[in-house]
Structure formats: structure tokens, C-alpha cells
Design a protein around this motif. Structure first.
Motif, PDB file in Angstrom:
ATOM      1  N   GLU A  26      11.395 -47.433  20.097  1.00 32.08           N
ATOM      2  CA  GLU A  26      10.646 -47.597  21.358  1.00 32.08           C
ATOM      3  C   GLU A  26      10.995 -48.919  22.043  1.00 32.08           C
ATOM      4  O   GLU A  26      10.855 -49.055  23.252  1.00 32.08           O
ATOM      5  N   PHE A  27      11.437 -49.888  21.272  1.00 34.40           N
ATOM      6  CA  PHE A  27      11.801 -51.198  21.805  1.00 34.40           C
ATOM      7  C   PHE A  27      13.297 -51.275  22.153  1.00 34.40           C
ATOM      8  O   PHE A  27      13.803 -52.342  22.448  1.00 34.40           O
ATOM      9  N   ASN A  28      13.991 -50.132  22.060  1.00 32.51           N
ATOM     10  CA  ASN A  28      15.445 -50.090  22.273  1.00 32.51           C
ATOM     11  C   ASN A  28      16.193 -50.953  21.270  1.00 32.51           C
ATOM     12  O   ASN A  28      17.176 -51.602  21.607  1.00 32.51           O
ATOM     13  N   VAL A  29      15.705 -50.956  20.047  1.00 30.79           N
ATOM     14  CA  VAL A  29      16.349 -51.675  18.958  1.00 30.79           C
ATOM     15  C   VAL A  29      16.797 -50.637  17.932  1.00 30.79           C
ATOM     16  O   VAL A  29      16.011 -49.791  17.521  1.00 30.79           O
ATOM     17  N   GLN A  30      18.066 -50.697  17.557  1.00 27.93           N
ATOM     18  CA  GLN A  30      18.584 -49.796  16.529  1.00 27.93           C
ATOM     19  C   GLN A  30      18.280 -50.389  15.156  1.00 27.93           C
ATOM     20  O   GLN A  30      18.338 -51.601  14.983  1.00 27.93           O
ATOM     21  N   ALA A  31      17.994 -49.509  14.212  1.00 25.36           N
ATOM     22  CA  ALA A  31      17.678 -49.984  12.867  1.00 25.36           C
ATOM     23  C   ALA A  31      18.278 -49.059  11.827  1.00 25.36           C
ATOM     24  O   ALA A  31      18.288 -47.843  11.993  1.00 25.36           O
ATOM     25  N   ASP A  32      18.766 -49.657  10.758  1.00 26.74           N
ATOM     26  CA  ASP A  32      19.178 -48.905   9.580  1.00 26.74           C
ATOM     27  C   ASP A  32      17.959 -48.757   8.688  1.00 26.74           C
ATOM     28  O   ASP A  32      17.027 -49.571   8.757  1.00 26.74           O
ATOM     29  N   THR A  33      17.968 -47.738   7.846  1.00 26.92           N
ATOM     30  CA  THR A  33      16.869 -47.547   6.906  1.00 26.92           C
ATOM     31  C   THR A  33      17.433 -47.463   5.495  1.00 26.92           C
ATOM     32  O   THR A  33      18.566 -47.031   5.286  1.00 26.92           O
ATOM     33  N   GLU A  34      16.607 -47.892   4.552  1.00 27.65           N
ATOM     34  CA  GLU A  34      17.004 -47.811   3.148  1.00 27.65           C
ATOM     35  C   GLU A  34      15.754 -47.681   2.283  1.00 27.65           C
ATOM     36  O   GLU A  34      14.716 -48.277   2.580  1.00 27.65           O
ATOM     37  N   MET A  35      15.879 -46.885   1.231  1.00 28.14           N
ATOM     38  CA  MET A  35      14.787 -46.740   0.277  1.00 28.14           C
ATOM     39  C   MET A  35      15.321 -47.111  -1.105  1.00 28.14           C
ATOM     40  O   MET A  35      16.426 -46.705  -1.477  1.00 28.14           O
ATOM     41  N   LYS A  36      14.542 -47.894  -1.839  1.00 28.62           N
ATOM     42  CA  LYS A  36      14.907 -48.304  -3.189  1.00 28.62           C
ATOM     43  C   LYS A  36      13.741 -48.019  -4.124  1.00 28.62           C
ATOM     44  O   LYS A  36      12.604 -47.927  -3.684  1.00 28.62           O
ATOM     45  N   VAL A  37      14.051 -47.912  -5.394  1.00 28.04           N
ATOM     46  CA  VAL A  37      13.023 -47.773  -6.422  1.00 28.04           C
ATOM     47  C   VAL A  37      13.044 -49.037  -7.259  1.00 28.04           C
ATOM     48  O   VAL A  37      14.098 -49.491  -7.694  1.00 28.04           O
ATOM     49  N   GLY A  38      11.869 -49.645  -7.438  1.00 30.00           N
ATOM     50  CA  GLY A  38      11.770 -50.862  -8.234  1.00 30.00           C
ATOM     51  C   GLY A  38      10.535 -51.641  -7.855  1.00 30.00           C
ATOM     52  O   GLY A  38       9.675 -51.162  -7.114  1.00 30.00           O
ATOM     53  N   ASP A  39      10.455 -52.860  -8.344  1.00 33.34           N
ATOM     54  CA  ASP A  39       9.353 -53.740  -7.976  1.00 33.34           C
ATOM     55  C   ASP A  39       9.567 -54.166  -6.527  1.00 33.34           C
ATOM     56  O   ASP A  39      10.619 -54.733  -6.205  1.00 33.34           O
ATOM     57  N   PRO A  40       8.603 -53.912  -5.630  1.00 32.07           N
ATOM     58  CA  PRO A  40       8.823 -54.191  -4.216  1.00 32.07           C
ATOM     59  C   PRO A  40       9.250 -55.624  -3.908  1.00 32.07           C
ATOM     60  O   PRO A  40      10.243 -55.836  -3.195  1.00 32.07           O
ATOM     61  N   SER A  41       8.553 -56.617  -4.416  1.00 36.64           N
ATOM     62  CA  SER A  41       8.911 -58.001  -4.071  1.00 36.64           C
ATOM     63  C   SER A  41      10.301 -58.360  -4.596  1.00 36.64           C
ATOM     64  O   SER A  41      11.082 -59.017  -3.895  1.00 36.64           O
ATOM     65  N   THR A  42      10.635 -57.912  -5.783  1.00 34.40           N
ATOM     66  CA  THR A  42      11.953 -58.192  -6.355  1.00 34.40           C
ATOM     67  C   THR A  42      13.052 -57.533  -5.531  1.00 34.40           C
ATOM     68  O   THR A  42      14.065 -58.169  -5.200  1.00 34.40           O
ATOM     69  N   GLU A  43      12.866 -56.276  -5.183  1.00 38.46           N
ATOM     70  CA  GLU A  43      13.881 -55.543  -4.419  1.00 38.46           C
ATOM     71  C   GLU A  43      14.072 -56.139  -3.027  1.00 38.46           C
ATOM     72  O   GLU A  43      15.200 -56.244  -2.541  1.00 38.46           O
ATOM     73  N   ILE A  44      12.981 -56.537  -2.388  1.00 39.44           N
ATOM     74  CA  ILE A  44      13.068 -57.138  -1.051  1.00 39.44           C
ATOM     75  C   ILE A  44      13.854 -58.445  -1.117  1.00 39.44           C
ATOM     76  O   ILE A  44      14.777 -58.677  -0.329  1.00 39.44           O
ATOM     77  N   CYS A  45      13.509 -59.294  -2.059  1.00 42.67           N
ATOM     78  CA  CYS A  45      14.189 -60.594  -2.185  1.00 42.67           C
ATOM     79  C   CYS A  45      15.659 -60.438  -2.585  1.00 42.67           C
ATOM     80  O   CYS A  45      16.521 -61.148  -2.059  1.00 42.67           O
ATOM     81  N   MET A  46      15.939 -59.508  -3.500  1.00 36.77           N
ATOM     82  CA  MET A  46      17.327 -59.290  -3.909  1.00 36.77           C
ATOM     83  C   MET A  46      18.179 -58.792  -2.752  1.00 36.77           C
ATOM     84  O   MET A  46      19.306 -59.254  -2.554  1.00 36.77           O
ATOM     85  N   LYS A  47      17.649 -57.865  -1.970  1.00 35.57           N
ATOM     86  CA  LYS A  47      18.407 -57.341  -0.830  1.00 35.57           C
ATOM     87  C   LYS A  47      18.653 -58.449   0.187  1.00 35.57           C
ATOM     88  O   LYS A  47      19.768 -58.588   0.704  1.00 35.57           O
ATOM     89  N   ALA A  48      17.625 -59.240   0.456  1.00 35.03           N
ATOM     90  CA  ALA A  48      17.779 -60.344   1.422  1.00 35.03           C
ATOM     91  C   ALA A  48      18.843 -61.330   0.954  1.00 35.03           C
ATOM     92  O   ALA A  48      19.655 -61.805   1.754  1.00 35.03           O
ATOM     93  N   LYS A  49      18.865 -61.612  -0.333  1.00 39.51           N
ATOM     94  CA  LYS A  49      19.843 -62.557  -0.873  1.00 39.51           C
ATOM     95  C   LYS A  49      21.246 -61.953  -0.905  1.00 39.51           C
ATOM     96  O   LYS A  49      22.204 -62.559  -0.425  1.00 39.51           O
ATOM     97  N   ASP A  50      21.362 -60.754  -1.476  1.00 38.16           N
ATOM     98  CA  ASP A  50      22.669 -60.123  -1.648  1.00 38.16           C
ATOM     99  C   ASP A  50      23.367 -59.845  -0.322  1.00 38.16           C
ATOM    100  O   ASP A  50      24.588 -59.916  -0.235  1.00 38.16           O
ATOM    101  N   GLU A  51      22.584 -59.504   0.702  1.00 35.26           N
ATOM    102  CA  GLU A  51      23.174 -59.131   1.987  1.00 35.26           C
ATOM    103  C   GLU A  51      22.984 -60.201   3.061  1.00 35.26           C
ATOM    104  O   GLU A  51      23.233 -59.952   4.229  1.00 35.26           O
ATOM    105  N   GLN A  52      22.506 -61.366   2.668  1.00 37.61           N
ATOM    106  CA  GLN A  52      22.398 -62.551   3.521  1.00 37.61           C
ATOM    107  C   GLN A  52      21.624 -62.304   4.815  1.00 37.61           C
ATOM    108  O   GLN A  52      22.113 -62.565   5.916  1.00 37.61           O
ATOM    109  N   TYR A  53      20.402 -61.829   4.667  1.00 41.59           N
ATOM    110  CA  TYR A  53      19.524 -61.667   5.825  1.00 41.59           C
ATOM    111  C   TYR A  53      19.028 -63.037   6.265  1.00 41.59           C
ATOM    112  O   TYR A  53      18.882 -63.953   5.455  1.00 41.59           O
ATOM    113  N   ASP A  54      18.758 -63.162   7.553  1.00 42.16           N
ATOM    114  CA  ASP A  54      18.288 -64.421   8.124  1.00 42.16           C
ATOM    115  C   ASP A  54      16.765 -64.512   8.161  1.00 42.16           C
ATOM    116  O   ASP A  54      16.210 -65.609   8.285  1.00 42.16           O
TER     117      ASP A  54
END
Length: 140
Positions: free
Chosen positions: A76-104
Motif C-alpha cells: 500500500e505504501f508502494n514499497v516492495q518487500a521480500d518475505t521469508e519464514m524460518k523455524v527456530g527461536d524468534p529472537s535468535t533467528e532475527i538477530c542471525m539473519k540481520a547479522k548474516d545478511e548485513q541489515y541496517d
């Protein structure tokens, strides 16, 4: 400044607000956005039971619906987004993805669907703030 934004979604109203905040930031900075839904592993008592596969199928179906809803909110905001689903501990998976893929930036709701368990065990957002490799915006 924020070229890559990771948004944690769980289907809660606060997560929807977080998606909208992320979309506004993405518009201003022309950022790439990834919507991430993390499914907690099944409790040991359910694993290897006759209900396991049916439950897994339902959980994955709900996860895809959660991601579809979040994606429609951000489009609705004219922003494209990728989606991903993972299985695991939510906080661990979020932090690992941010680190591994260098999110800002990580954008996350202050309370998700598991408010009671968050009160007992410590919230996902609190653990993400503590362990994230980048700035975290916690939406209330």
C-alpha cells in the motif's frame, strides 16, 4: 542510511504497526525490505505424535497468511518487500539473519501474540534489542 530493513512479523496488531513504520522509513530512504516470520519449534511432547504433521502444516499455512497480510500492508505504501519464514527461536533467528545478511535496521513490535509467555520468559523484542548487530526500532 537504512538501505536494508528487516521487519519481524507475527500477525499481531503491533507487528502490523511495525510493518507500516518500516514502510514509511523504506520510502524515505529507498530501502529494501524483508518481512520475516519465525515459527517456534514444536514442543517435545507433540513431536513424533500422530498430530505432528497436521500441526506443522497448519502452522506453516498460518505463517504464509501472516506474511501475505504484512506484504499487502507494505505494498500500500508502494514499497516492495521480500518475505521469508524460518523455524527456530524468534529472537535468535532475527538477530542471525540481520547479522548474516548485513541489515541496517530491524523493525519489531514491542509485544507480539505471545504477550503472556513474553512476560514470563522475556519478550522477543527485548532479546533482539540486546543482541542485534544493528539498530532496532521497537514499535509500540
Amino acid at each position: 542510511m537504512y538501505k536494508r530493513i528487516l521487519v519481524a512479523v507475527d500477525g499481531s496488531d503491533i507487528a502490523q504497526k511495525a510493518v507500516k513504520h518500516a514502510a514509511e522509513i523504506a520510502l524515505k530512504f529507498e530501502s529494501a525490505v524483508t518481512l520475516l516470520h519465525v515459527v517456534s519449534p514444536l514442543p517435545a511432547a507433540i513431536r513424533n505424535s500422530v498430530f505432528e504433521q497436521k500441526l506443522i502444516d497448519e502452522i506453516m499455512k498460518d505463517g504464509l497468511q501472516t506474511l501475505d497480510k504484512a506484504k499487502s500492508d507494505i505494498i500500500e505504501f508502494n514499497v516492495q518487500a521480500d518475505t521469508e519464514m524460518k523455524v527456530g527461536d524468534p529472537s535468535t533467528e532475527i538477530c542471525m539473519k540481520a547479522k548474516d545478511e548485513q541489515y541496517d535496521l530491524i523493525v519489531i513490535g514491542s509485544r507480539g501474540l505471545g504477550a503472556l509467555s513474553g512476560f514470563i520468559m522475556g519478550s522477543v523484542s527485548r532479546r533482539v534489542v540486546r543482541h542485534a548487530p544493528c539498530p532496532v526500532l521497537v514499535v509500540r
